[in-house]
Design a protein around this motif. Structure first.
Motif, mmCIF file in Angstrom:
data_model
loop_
_atom_site.group_PDB
_atom_site.id
_atom_site.type_symbol
_atom_site.label_atom_id
_atom_site.label_comp_id
_atom_site.label_asym_id
_atom_site.label_seq_id
_atom_site.Cartn_x
_atom_site.Cartn_y
_atom_site.Cartn_z
ATOM 1 N N ASN A 72 0.774 -1.238 0.078
ATOM 2 C CA ASN A 72 0.016 0.153 -0.243
ATOM 3 C C ASN A 72 0.876 1.289 0.142
ATOM 4 O O ASN A 72 1.962 1.230 0.493
ATOM 5 N N ILE A 73 0.395 2.299 -0.324
ATOM 6 C CA ILE A 73 1.100 3.444 -0.634
ATOM 7 C C ILE A 73 0.221 4.714 -0.016
ATOM 8 O O ILE A 73 -0.898 4.929 -0.046
ATOM 9 N N THR A 74 0.695 5.645 0.737
ATOM 10 C CA THR A 74 0.128 6.577 1.462
ATOM 11 C C THR A 74 0.621 8.030 1.282
ATOM 12 O O THR A 74 1.833 8.044 1.076
ATOM 13 N N ILE A 75 -0.114 9.019 1.350
ATOM 14 C CA ILE A 75 0.436 10.578 1.003
ATOM 15 C C ILE A 75 0.229 11.371 2.217
ATOM 16 O O ILE A 75 -0.867 11.398 2.854
ATOM 17 N N ASP A 76 1.188 12.018 2.385
ATOM 18 C CA ASP A 76 1.232 13.131 3.537
ATOM 19 C C ASP A 76 1.691 14.336 2.770
ATOM 20 O O ASP A 76 2.908 14.416 2.652
ATOM 21 N N SER A 77 0.736 15.237 2.705
ATOM 22 C CA SER A 77 1.376 16.468 1.723
ATOM 23 C C SER A 77 0.581 17.674 2.253
ATOM 24 O O SER A 77 -0.599 17.684 2.543
ATOM 25 N N ILE A 78 1.352 18.885 2.325
ATOM 26 C CA ILE A 78 1.176 20.317 2.312
ATOM 27 C C ILE A 78 1.349 21.167 1.384
ATOM 28 O O ILE A 78 2.495 21.119 0.840
ATOM 29 N N GLU A 79 0.366 21.878 0.631
ATOM 30 C CA GLU A 79 0.771 22.552 -0.659
ATOM 31 C C GLU A 79 1.835 23.615 -0.236
ATOM 32 O O GLU A 79 1.927 24.235 0.758
ATOM 33 N N ASP A 80 2.873 23.566 -1.051
ATOM 34 C CA ASP A 80 3.833 24.666 -1.099
ATOM 35 C C ASP A 80 4.869 24.248 -0.128
ATOM 36 O O ASP A 80 5.922 25.066 0.121
ATOM 37 N N LYS A 81 4.680 23.144 0.653
ATOM 38 C CA LYS A 81 5.649 23.003 1.716
ATOM 39 C C LYS A 81 6.414 21.362 1.323
ATOM 40 O O LYS A 81 7.295 21.018 2.194
ATOM 41 N N GLY A 82 5.643 20.676 0.646
ATOM 42 C CA GLY A 82 6.128 19.340 0.322
ATOM 43 C C GLY A 82 5.353 18.215 0.478
ATOM 44 O O GLY A 82 4.106 18.279 0.992
#
Length: 477
Positions: free
Chosen positions: A447-457
């Protein structure tokens, strides 16, 4: 006199009763006739809606056939180029398979189009253009087999092929535009039929409630029939949108191939014309440009092939022992060289194991796509981290960057083929990378998960179970 008055009153009452009975009878008969008429009209509308839906389906099939022919021709062209410019025999086999597939697809299209003279003329024009382009491709193949170093003639053939492709696209667009116009007309007729049915069924409901409740069953049947037709119409619209996306995608792929091909052809021409005057350093630099462009095309073809095999259930899974840290070191060096990237990439290795049982090709697709995205969507000076955590039952891979990030609205579709986030439009790409990653992860049953914040990475975390910790019969085996 009283008896006569009573008789007259009784006669009047009987006459009124008789008149009421006649009026009721006439009204009842009128209602029955109205119900019969409305039921007949409703049936005709339902029949017309189904016929219109079938016509819409036929129109969609024509559009789908055009898209399939165009995509097959694109595969044939890319196979020809791969064979001629890279001497890859596998590309030659792919070219032959694509050319063979065009004939039955054209026959199917001929069966699907209308018999009016305009469409027949357009079909004949399309067939002539395709035949001319196939002849050009075959001339290119034969020229390469006889004179492999004749790049000038190959370039001329490629230019002629591009011109023919543009003419083919123009004819296909004309045919598709006409089919879409016909489809829109049919859909408008369906909408009109649906509105008419609403009114008719309202009258039927009033009449049925006034007479008996038995007609409620008929109304329910008609309602279910209408819902089925509307569902089919909605499905056809979705398939039409998918067909348009495919045509758009293959046009985009053709455009993306043109740039690296131009680099390869131009660099090869320059090397041939200036071989005596160029220094070894300059020749080596030109060769690197050719190699870089060829690797870009090879990666795009590999991504398309991976998705195609995954959709067909034929994506192979061959786990082998891998020295994960050494594998990642080589991969990072290769990516930085091919992308001419100065991004610092830090590899952090954890866990108690060094060797893991994973599929090397699928692992390469996972990490190369994620690392390339991290490089493309972040500044050249920002640090990219690659965490390797090898545990007894599973391997955890984590790629972290400080780039554009992924908007929350995009995350539910980010792993779909051809989909690109709204904030990534300014960066070139095909929208295939994350779709390939998802298919390769699924093939590992991970499985693959995403942890993201716009303009921060963004941080992608991939968890891959080892062979001994998984089901003995993985999907698509």
């Amino acid at each position: 006199m009283a008896e006569q008055i009573g008789d007259r009153d009784g006669t009047k009452v009987n006459v009124k009763l008789l008149q009421r009975k006649r009026a009721l009878g006439a009204g009842f008969a009128s209602v029955i006739v109205l119900m019969g008429f409305t039921n007949w009209t409703s049936y005709q509308n339902a029949k017309q809606l189904i016929e219109s839906t079938n016509q819409s389906k036929q129109t969609y099939e024509v559009i789908k056939s055009l898209a399939n022919i165009f995509s097959t021709m694109t595969v044939a062209e890319s196979g020809r180029r791969g064979y001629v410019f890279l001497s890859d025999h596998a590309e030659y086999l792919r070219y032959q398979e694509a050319v063979k597939a065009i004939v039955p697809k054209m026959q199917l299209l001929q069966q699907q189009i209308d018999t009016n003279s305009e469409q027949i003329a357009q079909f004949n024009q399309l067939k002539q253009l395709l035949d001319r382009r196939i002849i050009l491709l075959e001339q290119s193949i034969q020229l390469h087999q006889k004179q492999p170093n004749d790049r000038t003639t190959q370039a001329e053939i490629t230019e002629q092929s591009i011109q023919l492709r543009e003419q083919i696209v123009l004819v296909m667009n004309q045919m598709q535009a006409e089919e879409e116009q016909r489809l829109q007309q049919w859909l408008n007729q369906s909408q009109t039929s649906i509105r008419s049915r609403y009114l008719i069924e309202f009258l039927i409901s009033l009449s049925s409630l006034a007479i008996f409740l038995g007609f409620a069953l008929l109304l329910y049947y008609q309602y279910a029939q209408r819902q089925q037709a509307e569902k089919l119409r909605s499905t056809l619209l979705q398939e039409k949108e998918l067909s348009e996306l495919k045509v758009k995608f293959f046009s985009m792929v053709s455009h993306e191939f043109r740039t690296p091909l131009s680099v390869i052809l131009g660099s090869a021409q320059l090397m041939r014309d200036n071989e005596a005057s160029w220094t070894k350093e300059r020749q080596q630099k030109n060769l690197e440009r050719i190699q870089s462009s060829a690797k870009l095309m090879k990666q795009m073809l590999s991504d398309i092939l991976t998705l195609t095999r995954a959709e067909a259930g034929k994506l192979e899974f061959n786990p082998q022992p891998i020295d994960l840290e050494a594998f990642c070191l080589n991969l990072v060096e290769e990516i930085q060289l091919s992308m001419r990237s100065s991004h610092p990439v830090q590899i952090i290795s954890q866990g108690s194991q060094r060797h893991v049982l994973l599929d090397e090709k699928l692992l390469y697709s996972i990490l190369s796509n994620l690392l390339c995205n991290a490089i493309k969507y972040s500044s050249s000076t920002s640090l990219i981290e690659l965490l390797l955590d090898c545990q007894p039952g599973q391997t955890i891979l984590q790629i972290k960057d400080n780039g554009l990030g992924i908007a929350p609205a995009d995350r539910s579709q980010i792993f779909e083929a051809f989909y690109r986030g709204q904030n990534s439009i300014s960066v070139s790409g095909s929208g295939l990378g994350l779709a390939v990653v998802k298919q390769c992860v699924d093939r590992h049953q991970g499985n693959i998960t995403i942890d993201s914040i716009e303009d921060k990475g963004t941080t992608f975390t991939v968890t891959l179970p080892h062979v001994g910790a998984r089901s003995p019969h993985p999907p698509n085996a």
